[in-house]
Design a protein around this motif. Structure first.
Motif, PDB file in Angstrom:
ATOM      1  N   TYR A   1       7.908  42.571  13.991  1.00 27.14           N
ATOM      2  CA  TYR A   1       7.723  42.901  15.399  1.00 27.14           C
ATOM      3  C   TYR A   1       9.033  43.188  16.116  1.00 27.14           C
ATOM      4  O   TYR A   1       9.037  43.625  17.255  1.00 27.14           O
TER       5      TYR A   1
ATOM      6  N   GLN B   1       3.553  35.546  11.678  1.00 28.88           N
ATOM      7  CA  GLN B   1       2.162  35.975  11.523  1.00 28.88           C
ATOM      8  C   GLN B   1       1.822  36.114  10.049  1.00 28.88           C
ATOM      9  O   GLN B   1       2.647  36.571   9.257  1.00 28.88           O
TER      10      GLN B   1
ATOM     11  N   LEU C   1      -2.634  39.261  20.601  1.00 28.76           N
ATOM     12  CA  LEU C   1      -2.574  39.992  19.339  1.00 28.76           C
ATOM     13  C   LEU C   1      -3.886  40.730  19.160  1.00 28.76           C
ATOM     14  O   LEU C   1      -4.947  40.101  19.131  1.00 28.76           O
TER      15      LEU C   1
ATOM     16  N   LEU D   1       1.194  43.233  19.424  1.00 26.18           N
ATOM     17  CA  LEU D   1       1.547  41.984  20.082  1.00 26.18           C
ATOM     18  C   LEU D   1       2.031  42.328  21.481  1.00 26.18           C
ATOM     19  O   LEU D   1       2.973  43.107  21.642  1.00 26.18           O
TER      20      LEU D   1
ATOM     21  N   TYR E   1      -1.140  33.620  14.152  1.00 27.24           N
ATOM     22  CA  TYR E   1       0.195  33.957  14.637  1.00 27.24           C
ATOM     23  C   TYR E   1       0.755  32.830  15.491  1.00 27.24           C
ATOM     24  O   TYR E   1       0.033  31.987  16.005  1.00 27.24           O
TER      25      TYR E   1
END
Length: 170
Positions: free
Chosen positions: A111, A67, A33, A54, A145
């Motif tokens: 994400y 996260q 990350l 990521l 995360y």
């Protein structure tokens, strides 16, 4: 006495060769990350784009990501700094799309997991500085995360710190 000497020499050889570093390269982190900003400074009323990328370094898919993002302690000690997250976008190999939501909790859904091996996803938050915000203060964040992979393993990391942005007076 002879056995003791032979045992000592053998133990010494095993210790020396057993502790020697191996020639193989270190494995990369299973999930990485990283953070970037589009500006190192801003003014009251300005915006800064905070990007979080990521990267899946494993040979299995990332199936789930959780996260959080929180202001650093020094940022919270400046009551005259006024800011908030006002926008969010997800960038993939297929293009850009709006995120599932903004804010400090559960950014992982943004994400768009599944993340295939070797690929990255970038979430960009828009940080809006209030027009009446105090000046000459740094705004920084940290993040934790957690990622789960399709081979039933997981990885967690943090705190991961964002670049700090200084609010300058115009």
């Amino acid at each position: 006495m002879r056995r003791l000497g032979l045992t000592t020499v053998l133990a010494l050889l095993l210790a020396v060769f057993g502790l020697a570093p191996s020639a193989s390269a270190a494995d990369p982190a299973p999930a990485d990350l990283t953070f970037a900003t589009d500006a190192a400074t801003t003014t009251p009323g300005g915006t800064v784009q905070l990007s979080m990328t990521l990267t899946n370094n494993k040979s299995y898919d990332v199936l789930f990501v959780y996260q959080t993002i929180q202001p650093t302690w020094l940022t919270t000690q400046r009551p005259d700094l006024k800011y908030g997250f006002t926008g969010c976008a997800l960038t993939t190999a297929a293009g850009s799309a709006p995120c599932a939501g903004t804010g400090p909790a559960d950014l992982g859904a943004n994400y768009g997991a599944t993340v295939p091996p070797g690929q990255s996803r970038t979430v960009t938050l828009t940080l809006q500085i209030a027009a009446d915000s105090g000046c000459n203060g740094n705004i920084g964040f940290y993040s934790y995360y957690y990622a789960e992979f399709s081979d039933a393993t997981n990885v967690s990391g943090g705190p991961v710190f964002t670049p700090e942005t200084r609010v300058l007076c115009a």
